[in-house]
Each structure stands twice: as structure tokens, then as C-alpha cells.
Scaffold this motif. Structure first.
Motif, short mmCIF file in Angstrom:
data_model
loop_
_atom_site.label_atom_id
_atom_site.label_comp_id
_atom_site.label_asym_id
_atom_site.label_seq_id
_atom_site.Cartn_x
_atom_site.Cartn_y
_atom_site.Cartn_z
N PRO A 40 0.80 -1.23 0.00
CA PRO A 40 0.00 0.00 0.00
C PRO A 40 0.83 1.29 0.00
O PRO A 40 0.31 2.35 -0.27
N PHE A 41 2.16 1.15 0.28
CA PHE A 41 3.02 2.33 0.28
C PHE A 41 3.59 2.58 -1.11
O PHE A 41 3.30 1.82 -2.04
N PHE A 42 4.38 3.62 -1.25
CA PHE A 42 4.85 4.02 -2.57
C PHE A 42 5.69 2.93 -3.25
O PHE A 42 5.51 2.64 -4.42
N GLY A 79 -14.72 20.65 2.40
CA GLY A 79 -15.65 19.60 1.98
C GLY A 79 -15.03 18.51 1.15
O GLY A 79 -15.72 17.84 0.37
N TRP A 80 -13.72 18.31 1.31
CA TRP A 80 -13.01 17.24 0.58
C TRP A 80 -13.69 15.90 0.85
O TRP A 80 -14.03 15.58 1.99
N GLN A 81 -13.88 15.12 -0.22
CA GLN A 81 -14.53 13.82 -0.09
C GLN A 81 -13.50 12.69 -0.13
O GLN A 81 -12.71 12.60 -1.09
N PRO A 82 -13.48 11.83 0.87
CA PRO A 82 -12.50 10.72 0.89
C PRO A 82 -12.71 9.79 -0.30
O PRO A 82 -13.84 9.60 -0.76
N GLY A 89 -7.34 5.30 -1.45
CA GLY A 89 -7.94 4.90 -0.18
C GLY A 89 -7.04 3.97 0.61
O GLY A 89 -6.90 4.11 1.84
N ARG A 90 -6.43 3.02 -0.08
CA ARG A 90 -5.51 2.09 0.60
C ARG A 90 -4.25 2.79 1.08
O ARG A 90 -3.68 2.43 2.12
#
Length: 203
Positions: free
Chosen positions: A112-114, A142-145, A153-154
Motif C-alpha cells: 500500500p506504500f509508494f 468539503g473534501w470527499q474521501p 484509499g488504501r
């Protein structure tokens, strides 16, 4: 009068960096510096546990994307946060997402990392700005995840769950208090805010 020695000069320079809002600043023995990326490479050089890959090509790849963070992700974060008009906020919000996804397109696809399963130099470079998404951009803009199963997301989940990241993350109240002046684009907020308003590169 006593001559000013090198330690006094170093102390005065570090005070100047902090006064100008150039943080972090580091004093190590008789040496000091204030530039984040330079400091990270210096700490990596003197540490036993390395964040940068040892292979020259992989190291250059990490440095290239660390530069992308400094040149594109960080300035766009501030443009997004400081924008007062709804249209500009929407524009810069899309640009911020684009720059983060550009970074992730160059990352290990599984993550999940770079660079894969372990926290790396690039992750540490971008982590402060990713962590500010839910803590600063969501309440103020109002940023949406992203979807939890998306690469973004991961990536967020991996950073939030990393012990070293958690140990160096402030509480939500401090984030809200510290960035309120940016969200309201108050005059004399910082050198960074002034540069963004004037369309200049970050100091």
C-alpha cells in the motif's frame, strides 16, 4: 567586543529561519539547515535504517517523485485551502486529487506504500499532506474521501495505520486551529500563504 563564533551564527540563522516560517529547521552539532527535503536526505544518510532505496536508479526514482510532491502536491494543497470562491475551490480540489493520483500511478500498484509494503522516503514526504486531507481539507473545503478499496484509499489507510506516522501526528484540534487562518486566507498568515496569493513558488 568578542568575535561572533560559528555556533552563534548558526543559532541566529536557525532563529531567522523559524521567524520567517521556514520549518522544520534542524541543528546537528555545528551544522544547521531548514529545507525539508534536504533535512530528510541528511537524516536518512546518518541513519542505520534507510528510507531511500540503495539502488541508484530506484533512489533517483524516489527523488523524482519527492520533487513532484514539493513542486505540485504541496502548492496545490495550499491553493485549494486558501481559495475563497467556490469555483476556485472546486478547480483546485480537482487539481489536488490529480496531483496525488499522478504520484500513485508511479507507485507500486499493490502498495500500500509508494514502493511496496514498507514505508519509504516518498511516503514520509507526502504523508503530512495526505493526513491533512481528512483533518483540514474535509472540514474546511468539503473534501470527499476516496473509496476505501481505491489505490488512494488504501494509501491513506496504510499511512494512518503506520506506527511511526501515528507517533508524529498531531490531534485534530491542533490541525483545525493551525489551518484556520489559511482557510480564511487571512493577511500576514505566513510566507507560504503570501507566495500562493502572489502566484510565486513556495519559499
Amino acid at each position: 567586543m568578542h568575535p561572533i563564533n560559528s555556533k552563534c551564527v548558526l543559532f541566529l540563522l536557525l532563529r531567522l529561519y523559524l521567524f520567517q516560517g521556514l520549518v522544520p529547521a534542524l541543528k546537528h552539532g555545528d551544522w544547521g539547515c531548514y529545507e525539508s527535503t534536504v533535512l530528510m536526505e541528511y537524516v536518512d544518510d546518518i541513519s542505520e535504517k534507510k528510507l531511500l532505496p540503495q539502488d541508484p536508479k530506484e533512489k533517483a526514482h524516489s527523488r523524482l517523485w519527492a520533487d513532484h510532491i514539493s513542486r505540485n502536491i504541496v502548492p496545490t494543497f495550499y491553493r485549494y485551502l486558501q481559495a475563497q470562491e467556490a469555483e476556485k475551490q472546486a478547480e483546485y480540489g480537482k487539481e489536488f486529487e490529480k496531483q496525488v493520483n499522478t504520484l500513485l500511478e508511479a507507485a507500486d500498484p499493490k502498495g500500500p506504500f509508494f514502493t511496496g509494503t514498507k514505508l519509504s522516503f516518498v511516503d514520509v514526504m507526502v504523508a503530512p499532506w495526505i493526513l491533512r486531507c481528512p483533518r483540514v481539507l474535509q472540514p474546511y473545503r468539503g473534501w470527499q474521501p476516496p473509496a476505501e478499496d481505491s489505490r488512494f484509499g488504501r494509501f491513506i489507510a496504510a499511512l494512518e495505520g503506520d506506527d511511526s506516522v501515528k507517533a508524529t501526528t498531531s490531534d485534530d484540534e491542533l490541525y483545525l486551529d493551525s489551518y484556520e487562518r489559511y482557510a480564511e486566507n487571512r493577511p500576514n498568515t505566513s510566507q507560504v500563504a503570501k507566495a500562493i496569493n502572489e502566484g510565486r513558488g513556495l519559499p
